[in-house]
Design a protein around this motif. Structure first.
Motif, mmCIF file in Angstrom:
data_model
loop_
_atom_site.group_PDB
_atom_site.id
_atom_site.type_symbol
_atom_site.label_atom_id
_atom_site.label_comp_id
_atom_site.label_asym_id
_atom_site.label_seq_id
_atom_site.Cartn_x
_atom_site.Cartn_y
_atom_site.Cartn_z
ATOM 1 N N MET A 1 11.857 59.284 49.892
ATOM 2 C CA MET A 1 11.069 60.254 49.182
ATOM 3 C C MET A 1 11.754 60.642 47.866
ATOM 4 N N GLN A 2 13.072 60.758 47.879
ATOM 5 C CA GLN A 2 13.782 61.194 46.678
ATOM 6 C C GLN A 2 13.517 60.280 45.479
ATOM 7 N N PRO A 3 13.520 58.943 45.645
ATOM 8 C CA PRO A 3 13.225 58.090 44.483
ATOM 9 C C PRO A 3 11.840 58.341 43.869
ATOM 10 N N ILE A 4 10.858 58.634 44.707
ATOM 11 C CA ILE A 4 9.511 58.925 44.198
ATOM 12 C C ILE A 4 9.522 60.226 43.403
ATOM 13 N N ILE A 5 10.163 61.239 43.948
ATOM 14 C CA ILE A 5 10.247 62.526 43.244
ATOM 15 C C ILE A 5 11.009 62.366 41.935
ATOM 16 N N ASP A 6 12.090 61.595 41.963
ATOM 17 C CA ASP A 6 12.863 61.369 40.738
ATOM 18 C C ASP A 6 12.013 60.709 39.658
ATOM 19 N N SER A 7 11.248 59.695 40.058
ATOM 20 C CA SER A 7 10.484 58.964 39.044
ATOM 21 C C SER A 7 9.224 59.702 38.591
ATOM 22 N N GLN A 8 8.629 60.509 39.469
ATOM 23 C CA GLN A 8 7.362 61.143 39.144
ATOM 24 C C GLN A 8 7.472 62.599 38.681
ATOM 25 N N LEU A 9 8.461 63.318 39.197
ATOM 26 C CA LEU A 9 8.498 64.755 38.947
ATOM 27 C C LEU A 9 9.752 65.249 38.227
ATOM 28 N N ASN A 10 10.903 64.664 38.529
ATOM 29 C CA ASN A 10 12.146 65.176 37.963
ATOM 30 C C ASN A 10 12.296 64.781 36.498
ATOM 31 N N THR A 11 12.575 65.777 35.675
ATOM 32 C CA THR A 11 12.700 65.558 34.238
ATOM 33 C C THR A 11 14.123 65.794 33.733
ATOM 34 N N GLY A 12 15.013 66.235 34.615
ATOM 35 C CA GLY A 12 16.377 66.544 34.207
ATOM 36 C C GLY A 12 16.616 68.045 34.089
ATOM 37 N N ILE A 13 15.550 68.819 34.155
ATOM 38 C CA ILE A 13 15.661 70.280 34.107
ATOM 39 C C ILE A 13 15.103 70.806 35.426
ATOM 40 N N ASP A 14 15.915 71.530 36.170
ATOM 41 C CA ASP A 14 15.492 72.081 37.464
ATOM 42 C C ASP A 14 14.896 71.010 38.374
ATOM 43 N N ASP A 15 15.637 69.928 38.562
ATOM 44 C CA ASP A 15 15.158 68.823 39.384
ATOM 45 C C ASP A 15 14.984 69.234 40.843
ATOM 46 N N ILE A 16 14.077 68.554 41.506
ATOM 47 C CA ILE A 16 13.795 68.767 42.917
ATOM 48 C C ILE A 16 14.684 67.830 43.726
ATOM 49 N N THR A 17 15.318 68.361 44.763
ATOM 50 C CA THR A 17 16.129 67.557 45.664
ATOM 51 C C THR A 17 15.541 67.654 47.062
ATOM 52 N N CYS A 18 15.315 66.502 47.692
ATOM 53 C CA CYS A 18 14.777 66.466 49.045
ATOM 54 C C CYS A 18 15.910 66.561 50.056
ATOM 55 N N LEU A 19 15.694 67.349 51.074
ATOM 56 C CA LEU A 19 16.617 67.435 52.196
ATOM 57 C C LEU A 19 15.846 67.186 53.479
ATOM 58 N N ARG A 20 16.403 66.356 54.331
ATOM 59 C CA ARG A 20 15.813 66.166 55.651
ATOM 60 C C ARG A 20 16.302 67.299 56.548
ATOM 61 N N ILE A 21 15.569 67.583 57.593
ATOM 62 C CA ILE A 21 15.991 68.597 58.554
ATOM 63 C C ILE A 21 17.375 68.247 59.079
ATOM 64 N N ARG A 22 17.616 66.985 59.308
ATOM 65 C CA ARG A 22 18.941 66.560 59.788
ATOM 66 C C ARG A 22 20.027 66.953 58.791
ATOM 67 N N ASN A 23 19.754 66.804 57.479
ATOM 68 C CA ASN A 23 20.728 67.218 56.471
ATOM 69 C C ASN A 23 21.031 68.705 56.565
ATOM 70 N N VAL A 24 19.997 69.503 56.743
ATOM 71 C CA VAL A 24 20.173 70.954 56.846
ATOM 72 C C VAL A 24 20.989 71.298 58.091
ATOM 73 N N VAL A 25 20.659 70.675 59.224
ATOM 74 C CA VAL A 25 21.396 70.928 60.461
ATOM 75 C C VAL A 25 22.858 70.515 60.307
ATOM 76 N N GLU A 26 23.115 69.390 59.661
ATOM 77 C CA GLU A 26 24.493 68.957 59.447
ATOM 78 C C GLU A 26 25.239 69.907 58.506
ATOM 79 N N MET A 27 24.542 70.488 57.541
ATOM 80 C CA MET A 27 25.166 71.476 56.663
ATOM 81 C C MET A 27 25.530 72.743 57.449
#
Length: 69
Positions: A1-27
């Protein structure tokens, strides 16, 4: 999902970062997010699948955050 968001939505200012639930639990497990294990497990169970909480518990307890013995 992150590559799609990077190419379609992220402009370099306030970029969106995707986190999976597993990432949050590991954090949480690693102390990056200050919550106890029971909240991490509840988050995992809710996000996993309400129909099969036994399997969600097994995955959490064995793979993600095993209880120390």
């Amino acid at each position: 999902m992150q590559p799609i968001i990077d190419s379609q939505l992220n402009t370099g200012i306030d970029d969106i970062t995707c986190l999976r639930i597993r990432n949050v639990v590991e954090m949480i497990r690693d102390g990056i997010i200050a919550l106890p294990r029971k909240y991490a497990k509840a988050l995992w169970r809710i996000a996993y699948n309400n129909e099969n909480t036994t399997n969600a518990n097994d995955i959490f307890d064995r793979e993600i955050w095993p209880l120390e013995k």
